[in-house]
Enzyme design. Structure first.
Site, PDB file in Angstrom:
ATOM      1  N   CYS A  77     -28.917  65.690  26.849  1.00 27.99           N
ATOM      2  CA  CYS A  77     -29.301  66.463  28.016  1.00 27.99           C
ATOM      3  C   CYS A  77     -30.495  67.372  27.730  1.00 27.99           C
ATOM      4  O   CYS A  77     -30.659  67.863  26.617  1.00 27.99           O
ATOM      5  CB  CYS A  77     -28.140  67.344  28.456  1.00 27.99           C
ATOM      6  SG  CYS A  77     -26.636  66.435  28.749  1.00 27.99           S
ATOM      7  N   ARG A 129     -35.531  62.024  25.180  1.00 26.31           N
ATOM      8  CA  ARG A 129     -34.264  62.409  24.558  1.00 26.31           C
ATOM      9  C   ARG A 129     -33.110  61.508  25.003  1.00 26.31           C
ATOM     10  O   ARG A 129     -32.048  61.543  24.401  1.00 26.31           O
ATOM     11  CB  ARG A 129     -33.934  63.863  24.907  1.00 26.31           C
ATOM     12  CG  ARG A 129     -35.033  64.827  24.495  1.00 26.31           C
ATOM     13  CD  ARG A 129     -34.685  66.232  24.871  1.00 26.31           C
ATOM     14  NE  ARG A 129     -33.525  66.666  24.130  1.00 26.31           N
ATOM     15  CZ  ARG A 129     -33.566  67.227  22.928  1.00 26.31           C
ATOM     16  NH1 ARG A 129     -34.726  67.416  22.340  1.00 26.31           N
ATOM     17  NH2 ARG A 129     -32.477  67.592  22.315  1.00 26.31           N
ATOM     18  N   TRP A 185     -27.077  63.395  30.097  1.00 29.23           N
ATOM     19  CA  TRP A 185     -26.539  62.257  29.343  1.00 29.23           C
ATOM     20  C   TRP A 185     -25.022  62.440  29.440  1.00 29.23           C
ATOM     21  O   TRP A 185     -24.468  63.369  28.872  1.00 29.23           O
ATOM     22  CB  TRP A 185     -27.026  62.329  27.899  1.00 29.23           C
ATOM     23  CG  TRP A 185     -26.748  61.125  27.067  1.00 29.23           C
ATOM     24  CD1 TRP A 185     -27.537  60.016  26.931  1.00 29.23           C
ATOM     25  CD2 TRP A 185     -25.631  60.927  26.185  1.00 29.23           C
ATOM     26  NE1 TRP A 185     -26.979  59.144  26.042  1.00 29.23           N
ATOM     27  CE2 TRP A 185     -25.805  59.661  25.569  1.00 29.23           C
ATOM     28  CE3 TRP A 185     -24.495  61.680  25.878  1.00 29.23           C
ATOM     29  CZ2 TRP A 185     -24.889  59.146  24.663  1.00 29.23           C
ATOM     30  CZ3 TRP A 185     -23.585  61.164  24.976  1.00 29.23           C
ATOM     31  CH2 TRP A 185     -23.784  59.907  24.376  1.00 29.23           C
ATOM     32  N   ASN A 207     -26.184  72.260  28.981  1.00 34.56           N
ATOM     33  CA  ASN A 207     -26.065  71.301  27.869  1.00 34.56           C
ATOM     34  C   ASN A 207     -24.880  71.735  27.020  1.00 34.56           C
ATOM     35  O   ASN A 207     -24.707  72.928  26.766  1.00 34.56           O
ATOM     36  CB  ASN A 207     -27.306  71.330  26.974  1.00 34.56           C
ATOM     37  CG  ASN A 207     -28.523  70.753  27.655  1.00 34.56           C
ATOM     38  OD1 ASN A 207     -28.436  70.242  28.759  1.00 34.56           O
ATOM     39  ND2 ASN A 207     -29.659  70.847  26.987  1.00 34.56           N
ATOM     40  N   GLY A 208     -24.104  70.784  26.534  1.00 32.33           N
ATOM     41  CA  GLY A 208     -22.950  71.128  25.695  1.00 32.33           C
ATOM     42  C   GLY A 208     -21.669  70.666  26.366  1.00 32.33           C
ATOM     43  O   GLY A 208     -21.700  69.881  27.324  1.00 32.33           O
ATOM     44  N   GLU A 265     -31.132  51.273   6.585  1.00 26.47           N
ATOM     45  CA  GLU A 265     -32.070  51.808   7.578  1.00 26.47           C
ATOM     46  C   GLU A 265     -32.773  50.675   8.330  1.00 26.47           C
ATOM     47  O   GLU A 265     -32.963  50.747   9.547  1.00 26.47           O
ATOM     48  CB  GLU A 265     -33.069  52.741   6.878  1.00 26.47           C
ATOM     49  CG  GLU A 265     -34.163  53.316   7.749  1.00 26.47           C
ATOM     50  CD  GLU A 265     -33.677  54.162   8.917  1.00 26.47           C
ATOM     51  OE1 GLU A 265     -32.479  54.476   9.006  1.00 26.47           O
ATOM     52  OE2 GLU A 265     -34.515  54.478   9.783  1.00 26.47           O
ATOM     53  N   LYS A 301     -32.555  50.215  12.343  1.00 23.45           N
ATOM     54  CA  LYS A 301     -33.741  50.141  13.208  1.00 23.45           C
ATOM     55  C   LYS A 301     -33.662  48.922  14.113  1.00 23.45           C
ATOM     56  O   LYS A 301     -33.907  49.003  15.305  1.00 23.45           O
ATOM     57  CB  LYS A 301     -35.041  50.052  12.388  1.00 23.45           C
ATOM     58  CG  LYS A 301     -35.492  51.286  11.695  1.00 23.45           C
ATOM     59  CD  LYS A 301     -36.014  52.391  12.578  1.00 23.45           C
ATOM     60  CE  LYS A 301     -34.937  53.284  13.088  1.00 23.45           C
ATOM     61  NZ  LYS A 301     -34.386  54.314  12.343  1.00 23.45           N
ATOM     62  N   GLU A 361     -30.756  49.202  16.822  1.00 23.07           N
ATOM     63  CA  GLU A 361     -30.862  50.203  17.888  1.00 23.07           C
ATOM     64  C   GLU A 361     -31.959  49.889  18.896  1.00 23.07           C
ATOM     65  O   GLU A 361     -31.829  50.249  20.064  1.00 23.07           O
ATOM     66  CB  GLU A 361     -30.941  51.637  17.354  1.00 23.07           C
ATOM     67  CG  GLU A 361     -32.149  52.024  16.589  1.00 23.07           C
ATOM     68  CD  GLU A 361     -32.069  53.456  16.053  1.00 23.07           C
ATOM     69  OE1 GLU A 361     -31.313  54.282  16.575  1.00 23.07           O
ATOM     70  OE2 GLU A 361     -32.798  53.749  15.093  1.00 23.07           O
ATOM     71  N   HIS A 393     -18.855  39.605  -2.010  1.00 19.63           N
ATOM     72  CA  HIS A 393     -17.498  40.059  -1.718  1.00 19.63           C
ATOM     73  C   HIS A 393     -17.161  39.943  -0.234  1.00 19.63           C
ATOM     74  O   HIS A 393     -16.251  40.621   0.241  1.00 19.63           O
ATOM     75  CB  HIS A 393     -17.327  41.496  -2.215  1.00 19.63           C
ATOM     76  CG  HIS A 393     -17.563  41.613  -3.685  1.00 19.63           C
ATOM     77  ND1 HIS A 393     -16.605  41.294  -4.615  1.00 19.63           N
ATOM     78  CD2 HIS A 393     -18.679  41.947  -4.376  1.00 19.63           C
ATOM     79  CE1 HIS A 393     -17.118  41.463  -5.830  1.00 19.63           C
ATOM     80  NE2 HIS A 393     -18.366  41.851  -5.706  1.00 19.63           N
ATOM     81  N   LYS A 437     -31.964  60.982  21.688  1.00 17.85           N
ATOM     82  CA  LYS A 437     -32.782  61.350  20.527  1.00 17.85           C
ATOM     83  C   LYS A 437     -32.060  62.359  19.654  1.00 17.85           C
ATOM     84  O   LYS A 437     -32.121  62.300  18.446  1.00 17.85           O
ATOM     85  CB  LYS A 437     -34.121  61.913  21.007  1.00 17.85           C
ATOM     86  CG  LYS A 437     -35.064  62.344  19.887  1.00 17.85           C
ATOM     87  CD  LYS A 437     -35.509  61.156  19.064  1.00 17.85           C
ATOM     88  CE  LYS A 437     -36.348  61.551  17.857  1.00 17.85           C
ATOM     89  NZ  LYS A 437     -36.393  60.474  16.848  1.00 17.85           N
TER      90      LYS A 437
HETATM   91  O1  M6R Z   1     -31.927  64.718  14.355  1.00 11.62           O
HETATM   92  P1  M6R Z   1     -31.083  64.097  13.271  1.00 11.62           P
HETATM   93  O2  M6R Z   1     -31.896  63.620  12.120  1.00 11.62           O
HETATM   94  O3  M6R Z   1     -29.980  64.988  12.832  1.00 11.62           O
HETATM   95  O4  M6R Z   1     -30.449  62.826  13.960  1.00 11.62           O
HETATM   96  C1  M6R Z   1     -29.510  62.025  13.287  1.00 11.62           C
HETATM   97  C2  M6R Z   1     -29.301  60.718  14.007  1.00 11.62           C
HETATM   98  O5  M6R Z   1     -28.811  60.939  15.299  1.00 11.62           O
HETATM   99  C3  M6R Z   1     -30.587  59.894  14.118  1.00 11.62           C
HETATM  100  O6  M6R Z   1     -31.155  59.677  12.861  1.00 11.62           O
HETATM  101  C4  M6R Z   1     -30.286  58.529  14.781  1.00 11.62           C
HETATM  102  O7  M6R Z   1     -29.490  57.756  13.952  1.00 11.62           O
HETATM  103  C5  M6R Z   1     -31.576  57.799  15.156  1.00 11.62           C
HETATM  104  N1  M6R Z   1     -31.405  57.121  16.395  1.00 11.62           N
HETATM  105  C6  M6R Z   1     -31.980  56.794  14.147  1.00 11.62           C
HETATM  106  O8  M6R Z   1     -33.108  56.084  14.512  1.00 11.62           O
END
Ligand code: M6R
Length: 617
Positions: A2, A27, A74, A100-101, A490, A494, A497, A513, A612
């Site tokens: 949000c 975001r 959101w 927000n929250g 990672e 990527k 997502e 395994h 985000k």
């Molecule tokens: O802002 P942060 O680094 O704490 O965020 C952590 C994760 O939410 C963030 O890295 C998320 O996994 C991304 N979408 C990865 O691309």
């Protein structure tokens, strides 16, 4: 997640708020809304879906007013529809707020307020707040907000306006980011936002609110106050420092790139430079990290480091574990922040807890740091966003200075985190017996790194061609060893997502395994195989995949001949110290994911369901 933006001034708030909302789009959100106070009272416009829908609504049903609040939602409580979109209002539509929250005790509050005659119109936790404020209102909005918040359990960043106490915005926060924007030339306007990006086009002078603080915004200025506790007497005025934001508008625009993600991937030579600027001491063979001065004695007595983070930042933490154990000889554990905070962790004296976060607002990481502090540990942050909650909650820390990261998929922030972890490793290593010669070698390698990042980026066209060959794959496996195992994780994150292709990362030796059962001639397997201390082992793992018909893409070191003819595709990266290699091997994986996602027609910068910054647990 949000987003909030609010404006009180002399101009029409509506276009300014819509512009602010657009800056928050990155975001992630599922509905948007706006409320302005004017001579008719408070008028609301909101809708499900994207901001363009809100603009159309404002076109057919225009409103005007010089005091206003706006929100991108959101969904957490209640479906993402028009009714549940913010702003929300009290029974008489006279008190209107965005939030927000999460209000954790909303069910109890809702029942009590319903008994008292309040009529609820939405499924949200936020609406409870509007009715609570209405119930407490005795002519002054800030006092009513403070009284209402004393009954609330949970987290909030709120902005409230009312036709019963007009021409002001009352804002307050607890564990959800909120900042005030102060006009630069006495322009007669004050702003509130949950993210500086929303107001950067108007001012770079900001006041970061801390937890349990409230502010009253008027066209000609603002007051900041401490919220009373549950039994508190009243609001106490407090002085807050004005900070100047170093980012300008250009840094949150695409600069000719089709997507923010691609722009951010291409900025990574600068990301490395900016993370190192002023921090390398060639002669002494070490790093200078000013933000750790308060932690000097904790660093000297540290017997163990726990690194806690989420998502990509958690992957950076895993690379950090390899770096710190190998070069600084200090035991490191890495734990998901969401697990750490509820695990009742054992933190003996001598434990340093390090939180890594791009946004500095991730709810679980922030809570983990607070839990560590409560248990008496020294805490440190590696954070990108200056002035963010985690940056302020930790005892000391190092900013990555990567600039704003707008693409939801984290790229340059990861590289910035790895660079800072390398600096921290160098610093810790030199304090614990690393020789000056080795230290100088690391400093020299770090200085060469931005040029090497550009060499990797120069290979983009080959990676794009590879993407077109593999864009229809349904699964991918990413395998690496040592510090390149987290890079495999990672790379898989990527891809999944932004392209929605199922992908898994594994330590290469673990393949035998279980995951080896998945290998067939349709399964692309990406090996991260630079010429390092585990190279012979990973070559053996490559043979195991090839002998079962798997299609192998290998990230390998320039000039290494051994993999020629053994694998289907090779992507070269230049050689650097083993400590720094993950910074280079991560980049082709970012490009591969990006180009596959683009070819599949995915919304690269705002992938479905993702936010985000994850500010709820
Ligand atoms: O802002 P942060 O680094 O704490 O965020 C952590 C994760 O939410 C963030 O890295 C998320 O996994 C991304 N979408 C990865 O691309």
């Amino acid at each position: 997640m949000c987003g909030i933006v609010g404006y009180v001034g002399r101009q029409d708030a509506v276009p300014l708020l819509v512009e602010g909302l657009k800056r928050l789009e990155y975001r992630g959100y599922d509905s948007a809304g706006i409320a302005v106070q004017n001579s008719h009272g408070v008028e609301l416009r909101k809708c499900a879906g994207k901001i363009i829908g809100l603009e159309q609504l404002l076109g057919t049903h225009p409103v005007q007013g010089s005091t206003g609040i706006a929100h991108t939602r959101w969904a957490t409580h209640g479906a993402p529809n028009q009714t549940n979109a913010h702003p929300h209002s009290d029974c008489a539509d006279e008190i209107v707020l965005v939030h927000n929250g999460i209000i954790e005790n909303c069910d109890v509050l809702r029942s009590k307020l319903t008994e008292l005659g309040h009529h609820f119109r939405t499924d949200t936790d936020t609406e409870t707040l509007a009715h609570l404020i209405e119930h407490a209102f005795e002519g002054n909005l800030e006092r009513a907000v403070a009284a209402a918040l004393s009954h609330v359990e949970g987290t909030y960043g709120i902005a409230v306006i009312s036709s019963r106490d007009p021409d002001k915005i009352v804002v307050a926060r607890r564990s959800a980011p909120l900042l005030l924007g102060v006009a630069e030339n006495g322009e007669g306007a004050t702003w509130v936002a949950s993210d500086v990006a929303a107001i950067l086009g108007h001012t770079r002078n900001v006041v970061y609110l801390d937890d349990d603080e409230l502010a009253i915004l008027r066209p000609n200025g603002y007051e900041t106050l401490k919220l009373p506790g549950r039994d508190g007497e009243g609001l106490e005025p407090i002085q807050k420092e004005i900070s100047h934001v170093a980012w300008d508008l250009a840094r949150i625009e695409r600069a000719g790139y089709p997507h923010f993600m691609l722009k951010e991937i291409h900025e990574q030579a600068d990301t490395v430079r900016d993370a190192m600027r002023g921090r390398l001491l060639q002669e002494e063979g070490t790093a200078r990290l000013g933000g750790l001065i308060q932690l000097e004695s904790a660093l000297d007595v540290a017997e163990r480091i726990i690194i806690t983070a989420c998502g990509t930042s958690w992957h950076a933490a895993l690379v950090g574990e390899y770096m710190l154990e190998e070069y600084a000889r200090i035991p490191v554990e890495v734990e998901y922040a969401s697990e750490f905070r509820y695990r009742n962790p054992i933190l003996e004296p001598g434990t340093l807890v390090l939180g890594i976060s791009q946004s500095g607002e991730t709810a679980d990481t922030l809570a983990a740091i607070r839990e560590a502090k409560r248990l008496g540990a020294a805490t440190m942050g590696i954070v990108n966003v200056v002035g963010s909650s985690i940056a302020r909650a930790t005892d000391g820390g190092v900013y990555t200075h990567s600039g704003p990261e707008i693409g939801v998929a984290s790229t340059k922030a990861f590289v910035g985190q790895l660079t800072v972890l390398a600096l921290f490793t160098l610093l810790m290593g030199r304090r614990r017996g690393m020789s000056i010669l080795e230290g100088r070698g690391i400093v020299s390698a770090l200085e060469e790194l931005p040029g090497l990042v550009d060499e990797v980026l120069a290979g983009e066209e080959e990676i794009r061609q590879l993407a077109s060959e593999f864009q229809s794959a349904r699964n991918f496996l990413y395998l690496g060893r040592g510090a390149n195992f987290p890079v495999a994780l990672e790379g898989a994150l990527k891809l999944k997502e932004i392209s929605y292709i199922h992908a898994e990362g594994y330590p290469a030796a673990e393949m035998k395994h279980g995951p080896i059962a998945l290998i067939d001639d349709e399964m692309p397997v990406v090996f991260i195989a630079p010429k390092d201390s585990v190279y012979p082992k990973i070559v053996a793992n490559i043979e195991e995949v090839k002998s079962r018909g798997g299609r192998v893409i290998a990230i390998h070191t320039n000039g290494d001949e051994r993999l020629h003819g053994k694998v289907d595709h090779l992507i070269e990266v230049p050689k650097t110290l083993e400590l720094l290699q993950p910074i280079l091997t991560a980049i082709p994986l970012q490009l591969l994911a990006y180009h596959i996602a683009v070819l599949r027609g995915c919304d690269v910068d705002q992938p479905r369901n993702l936010a985000k910054s994850v500010t709820v647990e």
